[in-house]
Design an enzyme around this catalytic site. Sequence first.
Site, PDB file in Angstrom:
ATOM      1  N   ASN A 145     -11.301  -5.919   5.917  1.00  0.00           N
ATOM      2  CA  ASN A 145     -10.752  -5.594   7.240  1.00  0.00           C
ATOM      3  C   ASN A 145     -10.357  -4.111   7.271  1.00  0.00           C
ATOM      4  O   ASN A 145      -9.291  -3.738   6.779  1.00  0.00           O
ATOM      5  CB  ASN A 145      -9.531  -6.476   7.537  1.00  0.00           C
ATOM      6  CG  ASN A 145      -8.996  -6.257   8.951  1.00  0.00           C
ATOM      7  OD1 ASN A 145      -9.513  -5.415   9.704  1.00  0.00           O
ATOM      8  ND2 ASN A 145      -7.965  -6.992   9.312  1.00  0.00           N
ATOM      9  N   GLY A 197      -4.736  -1.879  -2.599  1.00  0.00           N
ATOM     10  CA  GLY A 197      -3.284  -1.817  -2.418  1.00  0.00           C
ATOM     11  C   GLY A 197      -2.620  -0.657  -3.121  1.00  0.00           C
ATOM     12  O   GLY A 197      -1.652  -0.084  -2.631  1.00  0.00           O
ATOM     13  N   GLU A 198      -3.104  -0.310  -4.289  1.00  0.00           N
ATOM     14  CA  GLU A 198      -2.401   0.674  -5.108  1.00  0.00           C
ATOM     15  C   GLU A 198      -2.943   2.097  -4.934  1.00  0.00           C
ATOM     16  O   GLU A 198      -2.199   3.074  -5.029  1.00  0.00           O
ATOM     17  CB  GLU A 198      -2.525   0.303  -6.610  1.00  0.00           C
ATOM     18  CG  GLU A 198      -2.297  -1.169  -6.908  1.00  0.00           C
ATOM     19  CD  GLU A 198      -0.824  -1.544  -7.043  1.00  0.00           C
ATOM     20  OE1 GLU A 198       0.038  -0.729  -6.636  1.00  0.00           O
ATOM     21  OE2 GLU A 198      -0.552  -2.651  -7.537  1.00  0.00           O
ATOM     22  N   GLY A 257       2.717  -8.270   3.724  1.00  0.00           N
ATOM     23  CA  GLY A 257       2.623  -7.296   4.802  1.00  0.00           C
ATOM     24  C   GLY A 257       1.288  -6.582   4.733  1.00  0.00           C
ATOM     25  O   GLY A 257       0.982  -5.688   5.518  1.00  0.00           O
ATOM     26  N   THR A 258       0.451  -7.019   3.793  1.00  0.00           N
ATOM     27  CA  THR A 258      -0.806  -6.342   3.500  1.00  0.00           C
ATOM     28  C   THR A 258      -1.935  -6.774   4.412  1.00  0.00           C
ATOM     29  O   THR A 258      -2.907  -6.046   4.570  1.00  0.00           O
ATOM     30  CB  THR A 258      -1.210  -6.666   2.059  1.00  0.00           C
ATOM     31  OG1 THR A 258      -1.074  -8.083   1.889  1.00  0.00           O
ATOM     32  CG2 THR A 258      -0.296  -5.969   1.072  1.00  0.00           C
TER      33      THR A 258
END
Lengths: 710, 327
Positions: A603, A676-677, A462-463
Site C-alpha cells: 500500500n 518500518g525501520e 498505526g502502520t
Amino acid sequence: MADDTSIIGKARPRIDGPAKVTGAARYPSDEPAPGAVWAFLVTSAIARGKVKSFDLDEAKAVPGVLDILTHWNVGGDAKPPAPTSKGKPTTTLESDRIWHDGQIIAVVVAETYEAAREAANRVHVDYDEEKPSATFGSPGAQEEKREPGDHEDPKIGDPEKAFGAAPVKIDQRYETPTQHHNPMELFTTTCFWQGDKLTIYEPSQFVYGLKNNVAKQLGIDPAKVTVVSRFTGGAFGSKGGTTARTAWIAVAARRLKRPVKLVATRDQGFTIATYRAETRHRLRLGADANGRLTALIHEGWELTSRPSQYNVSGTESTARIYACPNVETAVNLVHADRNTPGFMRAPPDTPYMFPLESAMDELAYALKMDPVELRRLNDAPKDPINGLPWSSRSLMKCYDAAAERFGWKQRNPVPGAMRDGDWKIGWGCATAAYPSNIAPCGATVRLDGDKASIGLAGQDLGTGAYTVIAMTAAQALKLPVENVSVELGHTDLPAASLAAGSSHTASICHAVAAACDKVNAKRAQGETGVIEETAANVPNGLPDSAMDKINHGQMAISRGFGRKDCTAYAFGAHFIEVRVHGRTGEIRTPRMVSAFASGTIINPLTAYSQYMGGMIWGISAALFEKTEIDLRAARYTNDNLADYLIPVNADAPEIDVLLVPEEDNAVNPMGIKGIGEIGIVGVNAAVANAVFHATGRRIRRLPIRIEDMV
Amino acid sequence: MRSFAYDKAGDAPSAVAAGGQYLAGGTTLVDLMKLDVMQPAHVVDINGLDKQYGEIEAGKDALRLGALVRMAEAAEHPAILRDYPVIAQSLRQAASPQIRNMASLGGNVLQRTRCTYFRDPSWKACNKRAPGSGCAAMDGVNRRHAVLGVSDQCIATYPGDFAVALAALDAQVEILGTSGKHRLPFGELHRLPGTTPHIETSLSAGDLITGFTVPAAPWLRRSLYLKIRDREAYDFALASAAVALDLDKDRRVRAARIGLGGVATVPWRAQEAEKALTGKIIDETAAQSAADAAFADATTREGNGFKTELGKRTLVRALLQAAAMEV
C-alpha cells in the site's frame, strides 16, 4: 508488481481510518472492564540500593484505597519477565533490591484514579542508598566484550594491516544519546480474572509473547491467559517485550477479585518500559587514493543494565553496506545502574549507521570527492562478508532519484559557501539500509459468499497492517477490498510474531496468502457455502518447528543477513538541507528528500506515511532527542514531552518521499522487504553531514545543538 | 494531585477574602498539582471575573490589559499587533495555540519555573519547593538554567516570554488585595531568588493581579521580541530579547528598552545595556557593547556555559533587527 487489475501496489486509505477518527477503535485501555478499580505505580527515587521500609499509613488513609502491593506482601507472587537477551532481568516487587531509577516498588489500588494517585504520593519510602553508576565513564560502570552468539562479529581480510597501509584514513569516535520512544498511547494494562482464567488488555507488539510470558511469571497454564490489543497507539519497539507491570496488575486483580486498570504516567514510561541506550563508536576507514575502501573497522560500545546483556550490535549491518575487502567489527557492553534497554525504531542501525555514514562523508571530503560518487564507487555487488548475492540492491537508484529531486547538482561542496542572508545553508546525504526480515505466522480466512473475514494475532501499531491484510486477501480471493474484514491483536486468533524489525508485513501477508490459497483450492474443487481455512507460513530457511516457537511466545525469525541463499536488505538514500543561523546558531531543516527501494509495496499510501515518519524521527534523533541523565543520581531528568523535545510541524516543513520501484524475486515469494525501520536509518548522519557543509563543523556527538554552533 | 476544596469566585472582593490559590487558565497550576509540586488546600476559580478583568483597552496614553485576557486574544489584537509589536510577538511565540487559548495574562506572568528538579518532588533537594533542602540543579542537568540573577541557592530560569516584554516596557501591575487596590512597577513583581527562592513575587497572601498597564511611549513602534529555542515552535526560550528603540532623525538612540528571557531567574531588565546604547547609532560594535554590558555579571554552571554567549548574540541580533525596522 502492480498491474491494472492489481489491488496490491495501489494506494488505499486505511480500512480502520473511520473507526480511528470517530473514536470507535478500541485501544486496550478503552476496552470495557465493568467494575474496574485503578492502579497507580510507586517508583523508586534512587537508582541503586534497597527499600529499607515503607510507611504506608498515610496512603492507606486516603479514602477509596483498596490495596497496596509491595515486596512485603506479594514478593513471591510473580517472577520477573523472561529477558529478551542473555543475562538476567532487573526485578521489581520480587525483592527489596533497586536496580534503577523509577523502578516499580509498589502498586496502589483504589476505587478511583485520583485516589490511587494521591495515595501513591503519600507512600513514604526509606531507602538504603548505594552510589549508582549512570553511564559511560561513571565510576563503577563495568565494561565487557560482547561475545558472539546472538550476534556475530563479521571479519574478513586483514583490516589492521590494510588500514595501516591506506593512503587516506578516517579514524574518529562518535556518540549517540539515550532516547525514549514516547508513543502517544501511554503504557496501560487492564487485568481481570474469571475463575482461573486471566484476561489482559494491554497495547502490545506481540500478544502471544505477552500471554506466554505472563503465564510463566504467574506460574499458570498459558492456555488460561487471553491477551487483547486490537489497536496499539504507537509502539516503536517499546511494547515488544513483556515488562514488569503486567504481572503485578494481574496479581492485584486476583487479590481484589475485580478488574484492575493501570495507565502509567508519561514520566513513568521512561523507566518502566525500555529505551534506546546511548552508544559510543570508534570507526576507522581506509581508502586508496581513488576512494576505493580498503579497510573498515567498527567498534561499538552500548550501555545496558547491571544484570542484562541486551545489545543491538549494528555492526552486523555496517560491515556489509559497502564493498571492502578488509573488515573487522567488535561490540562491547557497559553495565550501569539503569533500566534494561530494548528495541527502538531500527534498533541496531539508527545508532550504528551514524558513525559509518558520518565517516563516509568525512572520507569524501578527505578525498575531495562528491559523497554520492564515493558511495557509487563502493557500491557492493554482493554481500562483502559472505559473498552471497543480494536479493536485490537499488542503493544507487535511490541516490540518483533523490539527488535529482533534491537538486544536488547545484551544491557547492565547499563548507560555508552556500548562504541565504544570515543563514548558512548545508546539504548532506547518507545511506539508509535495513535487513529484510520475515517470521512465521498463522492466519485464518473465512469466506462466506462474497464476504471474507481474516483473523490473525498480528498487530497494527498505526502502520496500516489492517489495510495491507485486507488488500492481500482481496487480491487473492478476487474480492473488492470493501468485502474483506480483518481482526487482529487477540490471542484467540492464529499466532503472529513480534511486530518489529520491518518483518511484520512480509510475515502476515504470506500467512494470509497461504490461507487464501487453501480457500481457493476448496473453491476450485467446487466447494460452496462457508469455507474456513487456517494456514501457517514458515519462511524459507526456518524449520517447521519455528511456528511452535511463535505459538509459545518465543522469537523465530529469518534475518536478512543470516540467510544461506542471499543477503536481503532494503536500501535508501537521504538528502537534507539544513540552515544554521550565522549569529545565533539555530539549526533548522527546511526540506528533505529521501528515496527508498523496498521490494513490493503493498500500500503506497501507508508506506509513504511510514517512511515520512521515519525521516522526521531521524531529524528528531539528530537535533532534538536526548534523555538527560543526572550523573550523580543516575536518574533521568527530562522525562516529559515539554523537556524531551521532538519536532513540531514547523521543524519538518517539506518532507519528500520517493518510492523507487523494485522487483525482488529472491527475498520471499511476494517480494516484500519491509519498510518500518528504514526511514529513520542514516538520517542522523545526513543531518550531521549537512551541518558540516553549512558550517565546517563536524559534530560527532548527537544531538547536534545550538551550543555546538555558537 | 491531592484533594482540595474548590470555589468559584462570584466577585473580586470575595475572591480576595477567600485567601485560596487562584485558578485562571490552569495551565501551570493544574500541571503542578498533578505532579504533586503544588498542594493547595483551597482553589478559587476566578474565571467568572472575566467581565471585569477580561478587557483590552488600547488608549492614547496606555495599553490596559485585564488579567483574565487570554494570551491568544492579546496576541491577535489589532492595536497590539500594530502599536505594541514586542508584546504581540512575545505572546505569539509562547507555548502552543491550545495553551494560549486557555492561559490568562495574569497567570502567565506568574508561570513557575520549568526546572526539572523543581517539577519532580522525588528529588529531595530544591530550595524553591522545600526551603533549605539544597539545589539539585546546581551540579545537575542545568543546560536550561539561568545565568543572570542567580544565587547559590537557586538557578531556576523564569520561563515566560510576555513578562519579558512587560519588564522592558515600564509596565505597571494592578493588584487587588485585602486592603484594596494598588499598583506596582512590573520590575518589582518578581523577586530574585537570593536566600529565599521559594518566595517568587512581592505579592501578599490574597493579592489578585487584575491587570497590566503599558504606558504609550515613542519606542513602542520600533520594538520586537526575538526568541531563540531548540525547535521552531512550542518551546521555551534558550535566550530571548525584548527590544524597543526610540531613534532620532540621525538614527541615534534617544531611548532603549531591553528585556531578556530564558537566561535569568526573573523577567530581566537590562538597564546597563540600555544605558550603553543611549546616544549611539546601533551598529555591530554598539550592539556588542550593550550585550557585553547586559551579561557582565553572568554566572554559569557546567551545562549552561553557552548561554552567556548565546544571550549576547541574541541581543545583538535583536538590536540590529530593531534598528533596521521600517516604522
